[in-house]
Write a protein that holds these residues in place. Structure first.
Motif, PDB file in Angstrom:
ATOM      1  N   LEU A  78       0.758  -1.406  -0.126  1.00  0.00           N
ATOM      2  CA  LEU A  78      -0.264   0.155   0.021  1.00  0.00           C
ATOM      3  C   LEU A  78       0.816   1.375  -0.099  1.00  0.00           C
ATOM      4  CD1 LEU A  78      -3.009  -0.802   2.392  1.00  0.00           C
ATOM      5  CD2 LEU A  78      -2.799  -0.782  -0.118  1.00  0.00           C
ATOM      6  N   THR A  79       1.854   1.261   0.911  1.00  0.00           N
ATOM      7  CA  THR A  79       2.695   2.530   0.852  1.00  0.00           C
ATOM      8  C   THR A  79       3.357   2.605  -0.696  1.00  0.00           C
ATOM      9  OG1 THR A  79       3.525   1.673   3.028  1.00  0.00           O
ATOM     10  CG2 THR A  79       4.660   3.523   2.086  1.00  0.00           C
ATOM     11  N   ASN A  80       3.844   1.509  -1.315  1.00  0.00           N
ATOM     12  CA  ASN A  80       4.554   1.619  -2.579  1.00  0.00           C
ATOM     13  C   ASN A  80       3.372   2.224  -3.461  1.00  0.00           C
ATOM     14  OD1 ASN A  80       6.852   0.713  -2.171  1.00  0.00           O
ATOM     15  ND2 ASN A  80       6.463  -1.452  -2.413  1.00  0.00           N
ATOM     16  N   MET A  81       1.983   1.799  -3.192  1.00  0.00           N
ATOM     17  CA  MET A  81       0.950   2.188  -4.040  1.00  0.00           C
ATOM     18  C   MET A  81       0.856   3.510  -4.164  1.00  0.00           C
ATOM     19  SD  MET A  81      -1.218   0.876  -6.331  1.00  0.00           S
ATOM     20  CE  MET A  81      -1.113   2.432  -7.554  1.00  0.00           C
ATOM     21  N   GLY A  82       1.101   4.046  -2.980  1.00  0.00           N
ATOM     22  CA  GLY A  82       0.544   5.729  -2.571  1.00  0.00           C
ATOM     23  C   GLY A  82       1.923   6.403  -3.321  1.00  0.00           C
ATOM     24  N   VAL A  83       3.109   5.987  -2.991  1.00  0.00           N
ATOM     25  CA  VAL A  83       4.235   6.726  -3.453  1.00  0.00           C
ATOM     26  C   VAL A  83       4.174   6.549  -5.098  1.00  0.00           C
ATOM     27  CG1 VAL A  83       6.619   6.451  -3.987  1.00  0.00           C
ATOM     28  CG2 VAL A  83       5.807   6.404  -1.698  1.00  0.00           C
ATOM     29  N   PHE A  84       3.720   5.351  -5.419  1.00  0.00           N
ATOM     30  CA  PHE A  84       3.625   5.344  -7.042  1.00  0.00           C
ATOM     31  C   PHE A  84       2.796   5.997  -7.709  1.00  0.00           C
ATOM     32  CE2 PHE A  84       2.023   2.801 -10.656  1.00  0.00           C
ATOM     33  CZ  PHE A  84       2.868   3.043 -11.481  1.00  0.00           C
ATOM     34  N   ALA A  85       1.621   6.062  -7.059  1.00  0.00           N
ATOM     35  CA  ALA A  85       0.284   6.624  -7.776  1.00  0.00           C
ATOM     36  C   ALA A  85       0.614   8.344  -7.661  1.00  0.00           C
ATOM     37  CB  ALA A  85      -1.011   6.425  -7.005  1.00  0.00           C
ATOM     38  N   VAL A  86       1.112   8.854  -6.625  1.00  0.00           N
ATOM     39  CA  VAL A  86       1.027  10.115  -6.581  1.00  0.00           C
ATOM     40  C   VAL A  86       1.988  10.617  -7.558  1.00  0.00           C
ATOM     41  CG1 VAL A  86       1.899  11.870  -5.191  1.00  0.00           C
ATOM     42  CG2 VAL A  86       0.374  10.375  -3.982  1.00  0.00           C
ATOM     43  N   LEU A  87       3.295   9.961  -7.642  1.00  0.00           N
ATOM     44  CA  LEU A  87       4.425  10.454  -8.580  1.00  0.00           C
ATOM     45  C   LEU A  87       3.850  10.004  -9.935  1.00  0.00           C
ATOM     46  CD1 LEU A  87       7.615   9.185  -6.808  1.00  0.00           C
ATOM     47  CD2 LEU A  87       6.831  11.534  -6.994  1.00  0.00           C
ATOM     48  N   TYR A  88       3.313   8.892 -10.197  1.00  0.00           N
ATOM     49  CA  TYR A  88       2.939   8.759 -11.621  1.00  0.00           C
ATOM     50  C   TYR A  88       1.811   9.535 -12.069  1.00  0.00           C
ATOM     51  CZ  TYR A  88       0.620   5.771 -15.072  1.00  0.00           C
ATOM     52  OH  TYR A  88       0.112   5.002 -16.278  1.00  0.00           O
ATOM     53  N   ILE A  89       0.845   9.826 -11.229  1.00  0.00           N
ATOM     54  CA  ILE A  89      -0.092  10.522 -11.889  1.00  0.00           C
ATOM     55  C   ILE A  89       0.291  11.906 -11.876  1.00  0.00           C
ATOM     56  CG2 ILE A  89      -2.377  11.615 -11.542  1.00  0.00           C
ATOM     57  CD1 ILE A  89      -3.174   9.021 -10.069  1.00  0.00           C
ATOM     58  N   GLY A  90       0.979  12.573 -11.020  1.00  0.00           N
ATOM     59  CA  GLY A  90       1.723  13.735 -10.923  1.00  0.00           C
ATOM     60  C   GLY A  90       2.589  13.993 -12.418  1.00  0.00           C
ATOM     61  N   ILE A  91       3.489  13.205 -12.392  1.00  0.00           N
ATOM     62  CA  ILE A  91       4.431  13.610 -13.279  1.00  0.00           C
ATOM     63  C   ILE A  91       3.853  13.647 -14.775  1.00  0.00           C
ATOM     64  CG2 ILE A  91       6.646  12.821 -14.462  1.00  0.00           C
ATOM     65  CD1 ILE A  91       7.412  11.873 -11.555  1.00  0.00           C
ATOM     66  N   CYS A  92       3.021  12.414 -14.976  1.00  0.00           N
ATOM     67  CA  CYS A  92       2.332  12.382 -15.956  1.00  0.00           C
ATOM     68  C   CYS A  92       1.460  13.387 -16.773  1.00  0.00           C
ATOM     69  CB  CYS A  92       1.522  10.839 -16.119  1.00  0.00           C
ATOM     70  SG  CYS A  92       2.314   9.466 -16.724  1.00  0.00           S
ATOM     71  N   SER A  93       0.756  13.852 -15.681  1.00  0.00           N
ATOM     72  CA  SER A  93       0.043  15.277 -16.009  1.00  0.00           C
ATOM     73  C   SER A  93       0.599  16.359 -16.194  1.00  0.00           C
ATOM     74  CB  SER A  93      -0.767  15.421 -14.640  1.00  0.00           C
ATOM     75  OG  SER A  93      -1.696  14.343 -14.325  1.00  0.00           O
ATOM     76  N   ILE A  94       1.807  16.636 -15.388  1.00  0.00           N
ATOM     77  CA  ILE A  94       2.798  17.859 -15.696  1.00  0.00           C
ATOM     78  C   ILE A  94       3.338  17.666 -17.078  1.00  0.00           C
ATOM     79  CG2 ILE A  94       4.749  19.058 -14.771  1.00  0.00           C
ATOM     80  CD1 ILE A  94       3.790  18.484 -12.032  1.00  0.00           C
ATOM     81  N   LEU A  95       3.849  16.640 -17.197  1.00  0.00           N
ATOM     82  CA  LEU A  95       4.858  16.253 -18.374  1.00  0.00           C
ATOM     83  C   LEU A  95       3.801  16.039 -19.520  1.00  0.00           C
ATOM     84  CD1 LEU A  95       7.560  15.686 -18.875  1.00  0.00           C
ATOM     85  CD2 LEU A  95       7.273  13.303 -19.110  1.00  0.00           C
ATOM     86  N   GLY A  96       2.738  15.680 -19.454  1.00  0.00           N
ATOM     87  CA  GLY A  96       1.758  15.592 -20.582  1.00  0.00           C
ATOM     88  C   GLY A  96       1.286  17.070 -21.112  1.00  0.00           C
ATOM     89  N   LEU A  97       0.721  17.871 -19.834  1.00  0.00           N
ATOM     90  CA  LEU A  97       0.471  19.204 -20.137  1.00  0.00           C
ATOM     91  C   LEU A  97       1.383  19.859 -20.875  1.00  0.00           C
ATOM     92  CD1 LEU A  97      -1.915  21.244 -19.872  1.00  0.00           C
ATOM     93  CD2 LEU A  97      -0.993  21.906 -17.657  1.00  0.00           C
ATOM     94  N   GLY A  98       2.810  20.020 -20.212  1.00  0.00           N
ATOM     95  CA  GLY A  98       3.690  20.716 -20.676  1.00  0.00           C
ATOM     96  C   GLY A  98       4.094  20.355 -22.200  1.00  0.00           C
ATOM     97  N   LEU A  99       4.184  18.959 -22.596  1.00  0.00           N
ATOM     98  CA  LEU A  99       4.492  18.837 -24.035  1.00  0.00           C
ATOM     99  C   LEU A  99       3.500  18.986 -24.911  1.00  0.00           C
ATOM    100  CD1 LEU A  99       6.061  15.087 -23.223  1.00  0.00           C
ATOM    101  CD2 LEU A  99       7.354  17.458 -23.820  1.00  0.00           C
ATOM    102  N   ALA A 100       2.218  19.009 -24.158  1.00  0.00           N
ATOM    103  CA  ALA A 100       0.996  19.249 -25.267  1.00  0.00           C
ATOM    104  C   ALA A 100       1.173  20.862 -25.488  1.00  0.00           C
ATOM    105  CB  ALA A 100      -0.119  18.879 -24.592  1.00  0.00           C
ATOM    106  N   ILE A 101       1.356  21.792 -24.432  1.00  0.00           N
ATOM    107  CA  ILE A 101       1.360  23.175 -24.763  1.00  0.00           C
ATOM    108  C   ILE A 101       2.560  23.313 -25.705  1.00  0.00           C
ATOM    109  CG2 ILE A 101       2.050  25.207 -23.633  1.00  0.00           C
ATOM    110  CD1 ILE A 101       0.279  24.362 -21.160  1.00  0.00           C
ATOM    111  N   PHE A 102       3.713  22.917 -25.482  1.00  0.00           N
ATOM    112  CA  PHE A 102       4.760  23.136 -26.181  1.00  0.00           C
ATOM    113  C   PHE A 102       4.813  22.677 -27.826  1.00  0.00           C
ATOM    114  CE2 PHE A 102       8.557  23.258 -23.252  1.00  0.00           C
ATOM    115  CZ  PHE A 102       8.055  24.324 -22.520  1.00  0.00           C
ATOM    116  N   LEU A 103       3.759  21.609 -27.908  1.00  0.00           N
ATOM    117  CA  LEU A 103       3.693  20.813 -29.248  1.00  0.00           C
ATOM    118  C   LEU A 103       2.494  21.568 -30.037  1.00  0.00           C
ATOM    119  CD1 LEU A 103       3.329  16.921 -29.581  1.00  0.00           C
ATOM    120  CD2 LEU A 103       4.696  18.643 -30.837  1.00  0.00           C
TER     121      LEU A 103
END
Lengths: 297, 293, 370
Positions: A75-100
């Motif tokens: 569960l702890t791993n899930m928490g760390v993984f989910a927060v980072l995965y969702i957070g980084i994907c969203s930020i990266l996705g949004l940034g790249l989309a704006i740049f593109l």
């Protein structure tokens, strides 16, 4: 119906045919999804071990489960993984989309490259990253052979850092998809409104911060729902990348369930963990699907 | 790709644009990196990799790892290579994709053109089935396949993939048919066409694009599946992904990284080809699985 | 018993009744138009005749055969849809003969019927094209051809002209009327356009809120509207509805109406029975074309009243000039000849043909019968 007496056989058949055609799919879903869910929930209250057995044990499996350090780690791993995965994907996705979205030359080509990981199996992704991150032959070894002898990068073999390599590979696989979602959202924004805002004197920064990004709310919501459901279901990637190790450092609920059910012969506990996974996903998906289907009406 | 290419009204300065291109290029490298690693290392001898040359182009070019991965590598206990598992995957994917797409088309047709009370709820039930964590159905499914005599068989896997795929195929066809003019169906009804005639003569001829989306999505998903394959396949019916994992994880003997990379590419090749040929439809499938309507 | 009977028919969705006890009997060869604003139930009624929607209660009969529960294709009807509903994957010829094919008509007969209809509608050159390659007007013809080829008992038209541009709409209107006159077919036609209703029909059913407000010939509907809804819906510009009070003057009932400055003028009624309303408020209905200048007043009328009032706005519209003024605190439109000398802001003496005026009961909004 006032007078069905006049309805001929074919007309009546035509009335029933649609439901008849839908029924096999519906029956399959009812049995194989909802029936099985009920069965799994039932199993989670029994003393099933190697095989399903029907001795009722009440909440015992659940209380055992919550006392297991293995589950707690998952569960702890899930928490760390989910927060980072969702957070980084969203930020990266949004940034790249704006740049593109800035009239980029070769946009189609770049998009194709950003998105291709989505077509791969997690097993393939896991294999590639596993060896690339392996200190023995991968990045660390390469850097050292290039002369940077003090270079160390052993996250994948390090209990404290291994989970971040799972995040890295998962982000690599899905961030392009999130980018495409945001890009579609950006392309849906009315250009005349942007021109009006520019005439009002808004800078690009303000344009994005005050006007465009707030309008991407539906894309953010979709991205969150999709990513969180992918996060909870993450299984193959861990199996291929780290096998849950080193030790239990990258165990997630999905791998926990699998090993308790099929290799440790603790089916009751495995079922209980699956029920908890289902509940978590249901809490996210049901309101979302409900809202989506309601709007359609 | 399906993303509409409408130009933004935003204008940017020269320096900003340079920076943007730089960032975009960096990420191109980031996304290409694993593919590069897999490709170059699949055509070099093992000692070049272990000697710290993972990022280098091969000094000695060899197709030996490919041949080995395909036909002679040790998978589990047999030195068969990935070849038999490749065919397992094909014989599982083709019927599963065909059946789930046909069912999805019929379901979408009924749910949009023959609406009845509670149809949205039924659709919601089917759709939710796509998103459940499949761990919840693993145990009963294993039992059920056993009872049906399909345990460890390719047909068992076909059944599993059809069941958990129709939610998506139904979603695609439903959304597509929802904007198909209902007046056409009514006109055909008045013309005397029945339920299946309307489907066959009126809707199906216009369903090409969405059928492609559905087929590609199902193909990619089923080909890439690992959980069901690992849980329900027998030794003779394991799909490619499971075999690849066995190859890579096997702890006996020397780790032949070059063979692993070649195997990984072999496992990725079909879906990668589909993506390159019909990426537009693949993205459309991805998107309608998330942003509906 | 008519040719097509709609007998006490209602339609409900769940607990909501959307169509209330509709009762219409259509004779063979009649052209019935169902007209009303969107959501009035006209399309629902048409779909019920077609068999595309179930009938909640009551009966629909064609040639004395009860049609409730009968499949659309077994009713011997044909329908032209608003979007034309041409099958995009079939050629024009295939579109036209699809219905015959479904009914098992052999190919030579189908071909013959197709060529006859194509000649009639002048679409013989288009038979091998796909609908996507046709213009709006051509699609319209193909849709009609598809209906005609079946030689049905009843033709149903669902707003068939609303997707055409203004000019083409007028042409096609004439053409549908010609077709009806030449073939003598029975037609039920749905539209929201009151001009289409008036020009095409032999009878009109004006619908609103799920009720048939009035059923009658175009002339009856126009001259003797059953209520204020019909009066204002039919005719363009709409009939003026002016609050007035009934008094007796020189032994005759008159309507007292406030002019722009609040002074009251009287307009004598032609209907003697209006005397019964002495001292009561009514709503006076006056069509714009019955308010003119003195020279243009109807010479056959025995009851022309005059009033002098301030002109607010004039709107020249080519053949006519629309003049607006304030009467009874409402905006009132008069339809004048284009050469009438009217200036905004000036007073002008209008001639009102009171023979054509109608009166409504303000409580029920129904017309007070003469």
């Amino acid at each position: 119906m006032a007078s069905n007496a006049h309805a001929d056989f074919r007309s009546r058949l035509q009335v029933w045919l649609p439901k008849l055609v839908l029924s096999p799919s519906l029956a399959m879903v009812l049995v194989f999804v909802y029936g099985f869910i009920i069965f799994s929930v039932y199993l989670s209250f029994t003393d099933s071990r190697l095989l399903p057995s029907y001795g009722w044990v009440g909440w015992e499996n659940y209380s055992k489960l919550w006392r297991l350090s293995h589950w707690e780690i998952s569960l702890t791993n899930m928490g760390v993984f989910a927060v980072l995965y969702i957070g980084i994907c969203s930020i990266l996705g949004l940034g790249l989309a704006i740049f593109l979205d800035q009239k980029i030359r070769g946009e189609g080509f770049i998009r194709t490259i950003y998105l291709y990981p989505m077509a791969l199996s997690f097993i393939v992704t896991g294999t590639a990253w596993k060896w690339f991150l392996d200190p023995g032959i991968g990045l660390e070894n390469v850097m050292q052979s290039w002369g940077w002898t003090g270079f160390e990068f052993d996250w994948i073999k390090n209990r404290d850092f291994a989970i971040y390599t799972v995040v890295l590979a998962a982000v690599w696989q899905t961030s392009g998809f999130v980018m495409a979602m945001f890009l579609a959202g950006l392309r849906g924004i009315d250009n005349e409104m942007l021109k009006a805002a520019q005439m009002d004197g808004a800078s690009n920064w303000n344009l994005y911060r005050r006007i465009i990004i707030p309008q991407l709310r539906p894309a953010f919501l979709s991205a969150f729902v999709i990513l969180s459901h992918l996060a909870i279901k993450t299984f193959d990637l861990v199996i291929a990348l780290t096998g849950g190790g080193p030790g239990r450092a990258t165990e997630l609920p999905a791998t926990f369930m699998y090993s308790y059910t099929f290799t440790r012969n603790q089916m009751g506990i495995g079922a209980a963990s699956a029920v908890i996974m289902l509940m978590t996903i249901a809490a996210i998906m049901i309101p979302y699907l409900y809202a989506e289907l309601r709007e359609k009406k | 790709m399906s993303v509409a290419s409408q130009d933004t009204a935003i204008r940017t300065g020269r320096v900003t644009r340079m920076l943007i291109y730089l960032v975009l290029l960096l990420f191109v490298l980031f996304y290409m990196l694993p593919l590069y690693v897999m490709l170059v290392n699949s055509v070099k001898p093992l000692n070049e990799i272990t000697g710290g040359g993972m990022m280098n182009l091969p000094q000695v070019f060899t197709l030996e790892p490919w041949a080995k991965a395909w036909s002679s590598a040790q998978i589990g206990v047999e030195p068969t290579g990935l070849r038999p598992y490749f065919w397992n995957s094909i014989s599982m994917v083709v019927p599963a994709v065909a059946i789930s797409t046909v069912l999805g088309a019929l379901n979408g047709y009924v749910l949009t053109k023959w609406r009845f009370k509670y149809d949205t709820i039924l659709f919601g039930l089917m759709l939710f089935a796509c998103f459940i964590p499949f761990q919840i159905v693993l145990i009963p499914m294993a039992r059920m396949l056993g009872l049906m005599g399909m345990a460890g068989s390719v047909w068992g896997l076909v059944l599993v993939h059809v069941v958990y795929g129709i939610g998506f195929t139904t979603l695609y066809f439903r959304n597509y048919y929802a904007v198909f003019p209902t007046e056409l169906v009514r006109a055909a009804q008045i013309d005397g066409a029945g339920f299946f005639q309307i489907f066959w003569r009126i809707l199906l001829p216009s369903s090409g694009p969405i059928a492609v989306v559905s087929i590609i999505w199902q193909f990619t998903n089923i080909w890439n599946d690992f959980l069901f394959g690992a849980s329900f396949a027998g030794p003779t019916s394991q799909p490619m992904t499971v075999a690849l994992n066995n190859l890579v994880q096997s702890s006996t003997g020397v780790k032949e990284y070059n063979v692993h990379f070649a195997g990984a590419i072999l496992a990725a090749l079909p879906t990668l080809l589909v993506y390159i040929v019909a990426g537009r439809y693949f993205v459309r499938g991805l998107m309608s699985g998330s942003v509906k309507g | 018993m008519g040719f097509l009977d709609i007998d006490n028919t209602t339609k409900s969705y769940g607990a909501v009744e959307v169509l209330h006890k509709v009762d219409i009997s259509v004779e063979e060869g009649e052209f019935l138009v169902l007209v009303g604003p969107s959501g009035c139930g006209k399309s629902t009624l048409l779909n019920m005749i077609a068999g595309l929607e179930e009938i909640t209660s009551g009966e629909i009969r064609i040639k004395d055969q009860v049609m409730n529960g009968v499949h659309p294709s077994k009713r011997n009807i044909a329908m032209v849809f608003q979007s034309y509903a041409l099958y995009p994957n079939m050629t024009v010829g295939q579109n036209i003969t699809f219905g015959l094919e479904m009914h098992g008509v052999p190919k030579p007969e189908r071909e013959k019927a197709m060529h006859e209809v194509a000649a009639l509608l002048q679409i013989d050159k288009l038979l091998d094209r796909k609908p996507g390659a046709l213009s709006g007007g051509q699609r319209q013809r193909v849709a009609m051809g598809r209906a005609l080829v079946r030689n049905p008992d009843v033709f149903l038209f669902d707003e068939p002209l609303s997707n055409l541009d203004a000019k083409l709409r007028v042409d096609m209107r004439t053409e549908i009327k010609k077709l009806h006159q030449n073939l003598g077919t029975t037609i039920v036609y749905v539209t929201h356009d009151q001009i289409e209703a008036l020009t095409l029909s032999t009878r009109i059913a004006v619908m609103n809120g799920g009720y048939v407000q009035q059923l009658g010939t175009p002339q009856e509907i126009y001259d003797k509207p059953a209520n204020i809804f019909v009066a204002t819906f039919m005719g363009s510009p709409a009939m003026n509805v002016i609050p007035a009070k009934v008094e007796i003057e020189n032994g005759r009932p008159v309507a007292c109406v406030a002019l722009h400055d609040g002074t009251v003028t009287t307009l004598p009624f032609s209907q003697d029975n209006m005397a019964e309303w002495q001292g009561k408020d009514i709503l006076l209905g006056v069509r714009p074309e019955t308010i003119t200048d003195e020279d243009a007043a109807d010479r056959k009328s025995k009851n022309i009243a005059h009033l002098t009032n301030r002109v607010v706005v004039t709107e020249p519209a080519g053949s006519d000039t629309f003049v607006s003024m304030t009467l009874g605190n409402r905006d009132v439109i008069a339809r004048m000849r284009s050469d009438a000398e009217v200036r905004p802001g000036a007073d002008f003496t209008f001639a009102v043909n009171m023979e054509k005026a109608v009166a409504f009961d303000p409580a029920t909004e129904k017309r007070i019968p003469a």
